[in-house]
Design a protein around this motif. Structure first.
Motif, PDB file in Angstrom:
ATOM      1  N   CYS A 205     -24.997 -14.964  15.414  1.00 56.56           N
ATOM      2  CA  CYS A 205     -24.870 -13.527  15.166  1.00 56.56           C
ATOM      3  C   CYS A 205     -25.020 -12.736  16.460  1.00 56.56           C
ATOM      4  O   CYS A 205     -24.323 -11.743  16.673  1.00 56.56           O
ATOM      5  N   LEU A 209     -22.062 -10.376  17.898  1.00 53.44           N
ATOM      6  CA  LEU A 209     -22.335  -8.949  18.032  1.00 53.44           C
ATOM      7  C   LEU A 209     -22.169  -8.490  19.474  1.00 53.44           C
ATOM      8  O   LEU A 209     -21.657  -7.397  19.738  1.00 53.44           O
ATOM      9  N   ALA A 283     -26.961  -5.685  21.704  1.00 49.58           N
ATOM     10  CA  ALA A 283     -26.847  -6.567  20.541  1.00 49.58           C
ATOM     11  C   ALA A 283     -28.222  -7.026  20.073  1.00 49.58           C
ATOM     12  O   ALA A 283     -28.500  -7.041  18.861  1.00 49.58           O
ATOM     13  N   CYS A 321     -24.753  -9.946  11.509  1.00 55.11           N
ATOM     14  CA  CYS A 321     -23.805  -9.326  12.434  1.00 55.11           C
ATOM     15  C   CYS A 321     -22.645  -8.675  11.681  1.00 55.11           C
ATOM     16  O   CYS A 321     -22.159  -7.607  12.067  1.00 55.11           O
TER      17      CYS A 321
END
Length: 339
Positions: A205, A209, A283, A321
């Protein structure tokens, strides 16, 4: 959801006690090499929110986490959870935003609306007919349904006073592939807090991201900043005015207040939850800030279904995400099913 049905090996205590445990994975499965999958609820701690003396049993929680191979000192995360959830002001906020309080508000609203409309109709001659009672009831029910829908939509939004306060705890737990989230349920006419521990490996994720943020920055950085600026907190800074300041100044510059009193100056400042930085830094911050919000919707069964799975196995819910890209970054790549 694992917290709704109790599989074999589930341990449950009295609902009026401080904590209940629901297991999504048995400890014996880990000994045979069966790793929990992303989005799987490991355990849920519960506490009665209507009684201020009850709290989560952190010591017992630490023992249960050890059965899943999560070795963490209690002192490392106990205070983070207590400060985020068990603070009296936070618990009052959660009660006033709970489903129990929402139901009570809806009932009071329905009765008051029905009584007001009916009494108003009584002022006219046609207010005595029985058909009017039916129309009044239907009108009151329609307005009450609208209020319930508004309350339900509010519960599906991120709560700064609860979700964001768990960010510090999630930053510690995500190193052990665990995410936390808190929600509330009704149990025997009592408002019960649920603190869920969910297994989630965020490596994939995080990379997805970061790549998404890099692409958004290259396309339109100002649009990305505009989306992230919507998520901010307000901080109040108070400046104390010293007593000796008036004595040092001249008589012409002296304050109007007497020298024996202190003055205070307060101003509000907006702080963005996701400040500007490298895509990897942004992120990571997004995962930390919105993890508790995501887990709250997960354990309460409010996450939408997805058309294509990404980093969550065995279930048709979005991964973290996907959830952030659709609800926060608004990438336009909608992967949710319409219910």
């Amino acid at each position: 959801m694992a917290c709704e049905s109790q599989p074999a090996g589930t341990e449950k205590q009295d609902p009026t006690s401080a904590s209940l445990f629901y297991y999504g994975t048995q400890a014996s499965d880990l000994h045979w090499g069966k790793e929990p999958h992303n989005g799987q609820v490991l355990l849920v701690l519960t506490a009665n929110n209507t009684c201020s003396s009850t709290s989560f049993d952190m010591e017992l929680c630490a023992e249960k986490l050890k059965t899943f191979g999560i070795q963490m000192p209690v002192d490392q995360w106990k205070s983070l959870i207590q400060n985020a959830i068990l603070d009296p002001e936070v618990r009052r906020y959660m009660f006033y935003n709970s489903r129990a309080f929402g139901i009570a508000i809806a009932v009071i609203f329905y009765i008051s609306i029905w009584a007001n409309i009916y009494s108003t109709m009584q002022l006219y001659s046609f207010g005595l007919h029985w058909e009017v009672s039916i129309l009044v009831t239907l009108a009151a029910m329609a307005l009450t349904i609208i209020v319930i829908l508004v309350i339900d939509q509010h519960q599906k939004k991120i709560h700064v006073n609860t979700d964001v306060r768990l960010a510090a705890a999630n930053e510690v737990f995500m190193k052990h592939n665990v995410l936390l989230g808190v929600t509330d349920v009704m149990d025997r006419h009592q408002n019960i807090l649920q603190l869920g521990f969910v297994h989630f490996n965020l490596e994939k994720c995080f990379q997805s991201l970061a790549d998404c943020i890099t692409e958004l920055k290259s396309n339109d950085q100002s649009a990305l900043r505009h989306k992230l600026d919507q998520f901010c907190v307000t901080t109040e800074t108070v400046i104390q005015m010293g007593q000796g300041r008036a004595e040092e100044s001249s008589s012409e510059d002296s304050p109007l207040l007497p020298n024996g009193k202190k003055g205070t100056l307060a101003f509000n400042e907006l702080l963005p939850l996701i400040p500007e930085g490298a895509p990897e830094v942004m992120a990571q911050q997004l995962l930390v800030i919105f993890s508790a919000y995501y887990i709250r919707l997960l354990i309460s069964g409010q996450l939408p279904e997805v058309l294509m799975l990404r980093h969550v196995e065995h279930t048709n819910i979005p991964c973290l995400c996907q959830f952030i890209e659709t609800n926060v970054l608004d990438t336009g790549h909608c992967c949710f099913k319409v219910r």
